[in-house]
Design an enzyme around this catalytic site. Sequence first.
Site, PDB file in Angstrom:
ATOM      1  N   ASP A   1       0.849  -1.190   0.000  1.00  0.00           N
ATOM      2  CA  ASP A   1       0.000   0.000   0.000  1.00  0.00           C
ATOM      3  C   ASP A   1       0.884   1.239   0.000  1.00  0.00           C
ATOM      4  OD1 ASP A   1      -2.339   1.459  -0.028  1.00  0.00           O
ATOM      5  OD2 ASP A   1      -2.644   1.336   2.144  1.00  0.00           O
TER       6      ASP A   1
ATOM      7  N   TYR B   1       1.117   5.736  -0.531  1.00  0.00           N
ATOM      8  CA  TYR B   1       0.708   6.935   0.215  1.00  0.00           C
ATOM      9  C   TYR B   1       0.873   8.103  -0.753  1.00  0.00           C
ATOM     10  CZ  TYR B   1       0.807   9.667   4.687  1.00  0.00           C
ATOM     11  OH  TYR B   1       0.566  10.487   5.757  1.00  0.00           O
TER      12      TYR B   1
ATOM     13  N   HIS C   1      -3.790  13.959   0.860  1.00  0.00           N
ATOM     14  CA  HIS C   1      -3.991  13.047   1.996  1.00  0.00           C
ATOM     15  C   HIS C   1      -2.793  13.087   2.939  1.00  0.00           C
ATOM     16  CE1 HIS C   1      -5.014   9.486   4.325  1.00  0.00           C
ATOM     17  NE2 HIS C   1      -3.850   8.957   4.018  1.00  0.00           N
TER      18      HIS C   1
ATOM     19  N   ARG D   1       0.984  15.172  13.362  1.00  0.00           N
ATOM     20  CA  ARG D   1       2.194  15.887  13.763  1.00  0.00           C
ATOM     21  C   ARG D   1       1.970  17.389  13.630  1.00  0.00           C
ATOM     22  NH1 ARG D   1       3.525  11.556  10.677  1.00  0.00           N
ATOM     23  NH2 ARG D   1       3.444  12.821   8.788  1.00  0.00           N
TER      24      ARG D   1
ATOM     25  N   GLU E   1     -10.371   3.955   3.882  1.00  0.00           N
ATOM     26  CA  GLU E   1      -9.516   4.701   2.964  1.00  0.00           C
ATOM     27  C   GLU E   1      -9.924   4.314   1.548  1.00  0.00           C
ATOM     28  OE1 GLU E   1      -5.397   4.079   4.166  1.00  0.00           O
ATOM     29  OE2 GLU E   1      -5.606   5.672   5.666  1.00  0.00           O
TER      30      GLU E   1
ATOM     31  N   GLU F   1      -9.276   3.927  -2.124  1.00  0.00           N
ATOM     32  CA  GLU F   1      -8.030   3.809  -2.884  1.00  0.00           C
ATOM     33  C   GLU F   1      -8.289   3.115  -4.216  1.00  0.00           C
ATOM     34  OE1 GLU F   1      -4.727   2.267  -0.711  1.00  0.00           O
ATOM     35  OE2 GLU F   1      -5.358   3.164   1.197  1.00  0.00           O
TER      36      GLU F   1
ATOM     37  N   ASP G   1      -9.077   0.375   2.275  1.00  0.00           N
ATOM     38  CA  ASP G   1      -8.064   0.018   3.267  1.00  0.00           C
ATOM     39  C   ASP G   1      -8.584   0.418   4.652  1.00  0.00           C
ATOM     40  OD1 ASP G   1      -5.730  -0.540   4.655  1.00  0.00           O
ATOM     41  OD2 ASP G   1      -4.780   1.357   4.097  1.00  0.00           O
TER      42      ASP G   1
ATOM     43  N   ARG H   1      -7.662   3.856  13.618  1.00  0.00           N
ATOM     44  CA  ARG H   1      -6.747   4.993  13.814  1.00  0.00           C
ATOM     45  C   ARG H   1      -6.115   5.018  15.191  1.00  0.00           C
ATOM     46  NH1 ARG H   1      -5.692   5.950   8.691  1.00  0.00           N
ATOM     47  NH2 ARG H   1      -7.524   6.616   7.502  1.00  0.00           N
TER      48      ARG H   1
ATOM     49  N   GLN I   1      -3.441   2.376  15.150  1.00  0.00           N
ATOM     50  CA  GLN I   1      -2.399   2.856  14.240  1.00  0.00           C
ATOM     51  C   GLN I   1      -1.532   3.941  14.895  1.00  0.00           C
ATOM     52  OE1 GLN I   1      -4.025   4.689  10.709  1.00  0.00           O
ATOM     53  NE2 GLN I   1      -2.029   5.046   9.770  1.00  0.00           N
TER      54      GLN I   1
ATOM     55  N   LYS J   1      -4.039  -1.906  10.375  1.00  0.00           N
ATOM     56  CA  LYS J   1      -4.415  -2.047   8.965  1.00  0.00           C
ATOM     57  C   LYS J   1      -4.691  -3.498   8.561  1.00  0.00           C
ATOM     58  CE  LYS J   1      -3.313   2.221   7.420  1.00  0.00           C
ATOM     59  NZ  LYS J   1      -4.216   3.073   6.627  1.00  0.00           N
TER      60      LYS J   1
ATOM     61  N   THR K   1      -8.712  -5.728   4.259  1.00  0.00           N
ATOM     62  CA  THR K   1      -8.621  -4.813   3.128  1.00  0.00           C
ATOM     63  C   THR K   1      -9.613  -5.328   2.090  1.00  0.00           C
ATOM     64  OG1 THR K   1      -6.266  -4.505   3.563  1.00  0.00           O
ATOM     65  CG2 THR K   1      -7.091  -3.772   1.407  1.00  0.00           C
TER      66      THR K   1
ATOM     67  N   GLU L   1      -9.745  12.573   7.706  1.00  0.00           N
ATOM     68  CA  GLU L   1      -9.614  13.893   7.085  1.00  0.00           C
ATOM     69  C   GLU L   1     -10.954  14.605   7.008  1.00  0.00           C
ATOM     70  OE1 GLU L   1      -7.004  13.738   3.367  1.00  0.00           O
ATOM     71  OE2 GLU L   1      -7.460  11.648   3.824  1.00  0.00           O
TER      72      GLU L   1
HETATM   73 CA    CA Z   1      -3.969   3.051   2.880  1.00  0.00          CA
END
Ligand code: CA
Length: 416
Positions: free
Chosen positions: A124, A126, A131, A140, A197, A199, A231, A235, A238, A251, A255, A360
Amino acid sequence: MAAPTWVAVPDDSPFGVHNLPYGVFTTADRPHERRIGVAVGEYVLDAGAVAATDGDLAAATAALLSAPSLNPLLAAGRPAWTAVRALLTGWLTDPAHRPAVEPHLLPRAAVTLHLPIEVADYVDFYASEHHATNVGRIFRPDGAALPPNWKHLPIGYHGRSGTVVVSGTPVVRPSGQRRAPGEAVPDFGPTRRLDVEAEIGFVVGGPTAQGTPVPLAGAEDHVFGVCLVNDWSARDIQAWEYVPLGPFLGKSFATSVSPWVVPLDALAAARVAPPARDAALLPYLDDQDGSAPPRGLDIALEMWLRGEVVSRPPFATMYWTYGQMLAHMTVNGASLRAGDLFASGTVSGPERAQRGALIELTWNGEEPLVLADGTERTYLEDGDEVVITATAPGPDGTRIGFGEVAGRVVAAPPQG
Ligand code: CA
């Protein structure tokens, strides 16, 4: 111009003869016999059954279509993919084939669809700048949104191929270590922040030998087709586990993929240039010389939650292309196997309503989504169903459909 088909297919069908996505199905009368199907209009063509009636067909080609998964076809490589697509197109457009082919068109609504490939390795990426920027700001807030490597290489991780499931498979809420805000130590229990997610996935074939990188120019020889991916992501699990080695149990519990694999060959009209590159790329990733068709893809996704559209992520905004992902994934000599799957990472556009994950869309729960029935969501609750769909431009103003990837959240089992 695509040849007209003798099959009753509306001109605006996303499963017109210009698409011909591959899947694997069973029927109620033969529930244990997985067969390769090709979607056309509201039908599934039993490709192996037609192959068995075609006396002119090479036995090796017939065998590719008579397998219980797409893996033998994937292993056969690009020349076979091109030949088989031409064969299918001929069956469905040349009236001379109609008597032999028509008995093997089954109503799509009457078949059960399965995982189309035996997934070999799963990676996977990114690859969405929007995103990665959003998640960086959330996780962060005091640091740079993008890490210093982000515009120099497509960041990815190896996922768990054994838990890739087909659309419609329920997703059990996973349990794990969670550390609540302000706490020094974790507790254990069902995730409180179950997310999705949206994707795009790329199905790989044409095996390579270990030690042999696949250059950018080789991407079309190894990317067979495209599917939809969800996906699922926990959170809280994670956030606690990901430093320093990246995604793991947050994760790997599930999937989901769509049952139809759209051939890369069906997406010629969807190719677009990727966004301008802000940093000079090393030669193995540099796609700016114009020597190949652009590898951005104008795929318009929709994400549905509890029956309403909550986001429309535009794949055309992705920073890294499938060719760059494949080149990077193999630049160290890692080999490819038939059935490898790599996914793009969450597709998010610049607008809020284009974000492909709840983290998000709700800014980590601070800005809940208000649905049409008045209910609010930060993250998923038990019983929620998420459906991701997509379309892309096809030849001559037609549309290419990808079908859907759907999944419903099931409560965690009681804790022992
Ligand atoms: Ca992903």
